[in-house]
Write a protein that holds these residues in place. Sequence first.
Motif, mmCIF file in Angstrom:
data_model
loop_
_atom_site.group_PDB
_atom_site.id
_atom_site.type_symbol
_atom_site.label_atom_id
_atom_site.label_comp_id
_atom_site.label_asym_id
_atom_site.label_seq_id
_atom_site.Cartn_x
_atom_site.Cartn_y
_atom_site.Cartn_z
ATOM 1 N N VAL A 1 0.870 -1.174 0.000
ATOM 2 C CA VAL A 1 0.000 0.000 0.000
ATOM 3 C C VAL A 1 0.908 1.225 0.000
ATOM 4 O O VAL A 1 1.795 1.350 0.835
ATOM 5 C CB VAL A 1 -0.915 0.011 1.243
ATOM 6 C CG1 VAL A 1 -1.722 1.292 1.310
ATOM 7 C CG2 VAL A 1 -1.826 -1.209 1.232
ATOM 8 N N THR A 2 0.685 2.129 -0.957
ATOM 9 C CA THR A 2 1.509 3.334 -1.022
ATOM 10 C C THR A 2 0.963 4.394 -0.070
ATOM 11 O O THR A 2 -0.192 4.335 0.357
ATOM 12 C CB THR A 2 1.529 3.914 -2.445
ATOM 13 O OG1 THR A 2 0.206 4.301 -2.799
ATOM 14 C CG2 THR A 2 2.081 2.908 -3.447
ATOM 15 N N GLU A 3 1.812 5.370 0.245
ATOM 16 C CA GLU A 3 1.371 6.471 1.099
ATOM 17 C C GLU A 3 0.210 7.215 0.458
ATOM 18 O O GLU A 3 -0.670 7.710 1.149
ATOM 19 C CB GLU A 3 2.524 7.433 1.388
ATOM 20 C CG GLU A 3 3.490 6.898 2.411
ATOM 21 C CD GLU A 3 4.448 7.957 2.910
ATOM 22 O OE1 GLU A 3 4.213 9.153 2.713
ATOM 23 O OE2 GLU A 3 5.461 7.567 3.524
ATOM 24 N N ASP A 4 0.188 7.279 -0.877
ATOM 25 C CA ASP A 4 -0.892 7.956 -1.578
ATOM 26 C C ASP A 4 -2.236 7.275 -1.300
ATOM 27 O O ASP A 4 -3.225 7.936 -0.986
ATOM 28 C CB ASP A 4 -0.602 7.974 -3.077
ATOM 29 C CG ASP A 4 -1.542 8.877 -3.840
ATOM 30 O OD1 ASP A 4 -1.814 9.994 -3.355
ATOM 31 O OD2 ASP A 4 -1.998 8.469 -4.925
ATOM 32 N N VAL A 5 -2.279 5.955 -1.383
ATOM 33 C CA VAL A 5 -3.510 5.206 -1.125
ATOM 34 C C VAL A 5 -3.899 5.321 0.347
ATOM 35 O O VAL A 5 -5.068 5.534 0.685
ATOM 36 C CB VAL A 5 -3.347 3.726 -1.538
ATOM 37 C CG1 VAL A 5 -4.527 2.891 -1.107
ATOM 38 C CG2 VAL A 5 -3.135 3.622 -3.042
ATOM 39 N N PHE A 6 -2.922 5.189 1.235
ATOM 40 C CA PHE A 6 -3.184 5.277 2.675
ATOM 41 C C PHE A 6 -3.687 6.670 3.049
ATOM 42 O O PHE A 6 -4.620 6.819 3.825
ATOM 43 C CB PHE A 6 -1.910 4.927 3.450
ATOM 44 C CG PHE A 6 -2.125 4.734 4.924
ATOM 45 C CD1 PHE A 6 -2.956 3.743 5.407
ATOM 46 C CD2 PHE A 6 -1.462 5.539 5.831
ATOM 47 C CE1 PHE A 6 -3.144 3.564 6.764
ATOM 48 C CE2 PHE A 6 -1.639 5.362 7.198
ATOM 49 C CZ PHE A 6 -2.490 4.371 7.661
ATOM 50 N N ALA A 7 -3.078 7.698 2.470
ATOM 51 C CA ALA A 7 -3.488 9.080 2.738
ATOM 52 C C ALA A 7 -4.913 9.320 2.257
ATOM 53 O O ALA A 7 -5.700 9.990 2.925
ATOM 54 C CB ALA A 7 -2.529 10.050 2.068
ATOM 55 N N GLU A 8 -5.255 8.754 1.103
ATOM 56 C CA GLU A 8 -6.623 8.892 0.590
ATOM 57 C C GLU A 8 -7.624 8.266 1.559
ATOM 58 O O GLU A 8 -8.684 8.827 1.826
ATOM 59 C CB GLU A 8 -6.734 8.236 -0.781
ATOM 60 C CG GLU A 8 -8.102 8.395 -1.412
ATOM 61 C CD GLU A 8 -8.179 7.774 -2.786
ATOM 62 O OE1 GLU A 8 -9.307 7.494 -3.222
ATOM 63 O OE2 GLU A 8 -7.125 7.574 -3.431
ATOM 64 N N LEU A 9 -7.270 7.126 2.100
ATOM 65 C CA LEU A 9 -8.126 6.447 3.081
ATOM 66 C C LEU A 9 -8.332 7.322 4.318
ATOM 67 O O LEU A 9 -9.437 7.396 4.864
ATOM 68 C CB LEU A 9 -7.492 5.112 3.481
ATOM 69 C CG LEU A 9 -8.215 4.311 4.558
ATOM 70 C CD1 LEU A 9 -9.534 3.775 4.025
ATOM 71 C CD2 LEU A 9 -7.344 3.182 5.046
ATOM 72 N N LEU A 10 -7.274 8.020 4.747
ATOM 73 C CA LEU A 10 -7.353 8.874 5.931
ATOM 74 C C LEU A 10 -7.911 10.262 5.625
ATOM 75 O O LEU A 10 -8.191 11.038 6.539
ATOM 76 C CB LEU A 10 -5.969 9.036 6.559
ATOM 77 C CG LEU A 10 -5.348 7.789 7.164
ATOM 78 C CD1 LEU A 10 -3.941 8.090 7.654
ATOM 79 C CD2 LEU A 10 -6.199 7.245 8.285
ATOM 80 N N GLY A 11 -8.038 10.590 4.334
ATOM 81 C CA GLY A 11 -8.537 11.905 3.961
ATOM 82 C C GLY A 11 -7.514 13.010 4.119
ATOM 83 O O GLY A 11 -7.848 14.147 4.437
ATOM 84 N N ILE A 12 -6.233 12.674 3.890
ATOM 85 C CA ILE A 12 -5.154 13.655 3.998
ATOM 86 C C ILE A 12 -4.311 13.609 2.736
ATOM 87 O O ILE A 12 -4.527 12.768 1.869
ATOM 88 C CB ILE A 12 -4.261 13.394 5.234
ATOM 89 C CG1 ILE A 12 -3.573 12.035 5.113
ATOM 90 C CG2 ILE A 12 -5.063 13.500 6.517
ATOM 91 C CD1 ILE A 12 -2.522 11.779 6.156
ATOM 92 N N VAL A 13 -3.329 14.484 2.615
ATOM 93 C CA VAL A 13 -2.403 14.482 1.488
ATOM 94 C C VAL A 13 -1.157 13.705 1.899
ATOM 95 O O VAL A 13 -0.576 13.966 2.949
ATOM 96 C CB VAL A 13 -2.029 15.929 1.091
ATOM 97 C CG1 VAL A 13 -0.991 15.921 -0.017
ATOM 98 C CG2 VAL A 13 -3.267 16.693 0.684
#
Length: 82
Positions: free
Chosen positions: A34-46
């Motif tokens: 899981v990339t930081e981009d996907v994880f950040a999207e899940l958390l609603g952050i950049v």
Amino acid sequence: MARIAAGTVTLHDARTRTRRNVTLESFEIGVYPVTEDVFAELLGIVGRHPERPVTAPTSRSSAGISKWTGCGNRSCWTRSRS
């Protein structure tokens, strides 16, 4: 997704020098990081490094996620627990 067969694993606690067997049911797990981009999207952050695989949080609590997202020692969670 990769299917992991049911089975027994031995857990070892180095602090207490204890071991115990745990029986697990079969389960599926993702085969791609899981990339930081996907994880950040899940958390609603950049995400800071969109292509980097997520290696944090390592904490057993939401404090690890809060620290990773830049919330410091306070929780950033806004959803209430049910």
